[in-house]
Write a protein that holds these residues in place. Structure first.
Motif, mmCIF file in Angstrom:
data_model
loop_
_atom_site.group_PDB
_atom_site.id
_atom_site.type_symbol
_atom_site.label_atom_id
_atom_site.label_comp_id
_atom_site.label_asym_id
_atom_site.label_seq_id
_atom_site.Cartn_x
_atom_site.Cartn_y
_atom_site.Cartn_z
ATOM 1 N N UNK A 1 0.863 -1.166 0.000
ATOM 2 C CA UNK A 1 0.000 0.000 0.000
ATOM 3 C C UNK A 1 0.906 1.224 0.000
ATOM 4 N N UNK A 2 0.729 2.083 -1.001
ATOM 5 C CA UNK A 2 1.503 3.308 -1.108
ATOM 6 C C UNK A 2 0.593 4.456 -0.685
ATOM 7 N N UNK A 3 1.030 5.230 0.303
ATOM 8 C CA UNK A 3 0.266 6.361 0.802
ATOM 9 C C UNK A 3 0.951 7.637 0.320
ATOM 10 N N UNK A 4 0.193 8.454 -0.379
ATOM 11 C CA UNK A 4 0.723 9.705 -0.903
ATOM 12 C C UNK A 4 0.414 10.853 0.050
ATOM 13 N N UNK B 1 9.326 -5.948 -4.800
ATOM 14 C CA UNK B 1 9.983 -5.071 -3.837
ATOM 15 C C UNK B 1 9.791 -3.617 -4.266
ATOM 16 N N UNK B 2 9.601 -2.747 -3.292
ATOM 17 C CA UNK B 2 9.574 -1.309 -3.540
ATOM 18 C C UNK B 2 10.622 -0.686 -2.635
ATOM 19 N N UNK B 3 11.559 0.039 -3.239
ATOM 20 C CA UNK B 3 12.626 0.688 -2.476
ATOM 21 C C UNK B 3 12.562 2.195 -2.669
ATOM 22 N N UNK B 4 12.650 2.918 -1.569
ATOM 23 C CA UNK B 4 12.759 4.368 -1.624
ATOM 24 C C UNK B 4 14.228 4.727 -1.443
ATOM 25 N N UNK C 1 16.632 10.401 -4.693
ATOM 26 C CA UNK C 1 15.239 10.861 -4.827
ATOM 27 C C UNK C 1 14.495 10.023 -5.864
ATOM 28 N N UNK C 2 14.582 8.703 -5.687
ATOM 29 C CA UNK C 2 14.018 7.769 -6.671
ATOM 30 C C UNK C 2 13.272 6.652 -5.960
ATOM 31 N N UNK C 3 12.218 6.175 -6.597
ATOM 32 C CA UNK C 3 11.486 5.010 -6.120
ATOM 33 C C UNK C 3 11.697 3.898 -7.135
ATOM 34 N N UNK C 4 12.162 2.739 -6.665
ATOM 35 C CA UNK C 4 12.393 1.602 -7.553
ATOM 36 C C UNK C 4 11.368 0.516 -7.222
ATOM 37 N N UNK C 5 10.622 0.097 -8.239
ATOM 38 C CA UNK C 5 9.643 -0.983 -8.096
ATOM 39 C C UNK C 5 10.172 -2.165 -8.904
ATOM 40 N N UNK C 6 10.395 -3.302 -8.213
ATOM 41 C CA UNK C 6 10.967 -4.483 -8.865
ATOM 42 C C UNK C 6 10.026 -5.673 -8.753
ATOM 43 N N UNK D 1 9.077 10.319 -5.737
ATOM 44 C CA UNK D 1 9.609 10.170 -4.384
ATOM 45 C C UNK D 1 9.076 11.253 -3.446
ATOM 46 N N UNK D 2 9.002 12.474 -3.923
ATOM 47 C CA UNK D 2 8.599 13.608 -3.091
ATOM 48 C C UNK D 2 7.139 13.547 -2.651
ATOM 49 N N UNK D 3 6.309 12.793 -3.344
ATOM 50 C CA UNK D 3 4.877 12.747 -3.038
ATOM 51 C C UNK D 3 4.462 11.559 -2.163
ATOM 52 N N UNK D 4 5.409 10.683 -1.829
ATOM 53 C CA UNK D 4 5.079 9.471 -1.069
ATOM 54 C C UNK D 4 5.298 9.700 0.411
ATOM 55 N N UNK D 5 4.276 9.373 1.214
ATOM 56 C CA UNK D 5 4.385 9.453 2.671
ATOM 57 C C UNK D 5 4.829 8.122 3.270
ATOM 58 N N UNK D 6 4.335 7.002 2.703
ATOM 59 C CA UNK D 6 4.655 5.688 3.267
ATOM 60 C C UNK D 6 4.445 4.590 2.226
ATOM 61 N N UNK D 7 5.219 3.525 2.396
ATOM 62 C CA UNK D 7 5.018 2.284 1.632
ATOM 63 C C UNK D 7 4.865 1.186 2.677
ATOM 64 N N UNK D 8 3.692 0.531 2.685
ATOM 65 C CA UNK D 8 3.372 -0.441 3.719
ATOM 66 C C UNK D 8 3.153 -1.811 3.095
#
Length: 57
Positions: free
Chosen positions: A5-8, A20-23, A28-33, A47-54
């Motif tokens: 769950x990605x919270x913006x 996997x999701x790495x911040x 300043x990059x988000x990698x989704x694998x 990256x700047x708009x994401x509050x949390x990755x759960x």
């Protein structure tokens, strides 16, 4: 693959199925694998708009 769950910052949430999701705050990059470690290019997350990755699983 797992559900994340990605919270913006705007309060919007989105569920993404990925291996996997790495911040990376240095780049300043988000990698989704996927499960094999390949970058999933169909996702672009700012990256700047994401509050949390759960992780959900």
């Amino acid at each position: 693959m797992k559900n994340f769950k990605v919270v913006f910052e705007s309060g919007v949430t989105e569920t993404i199925k990925a291996g996997k999701i790495e911040l990376n705050d240095v780049l300043d990059k988000v990698v989704v694998e996927d499960d094999q470690g390949n970058e999933m290019k169909e996702f672009y997350l700012n990256f700047e708009h994401i509050s949390a990755v759960i992780p959900q699983d």
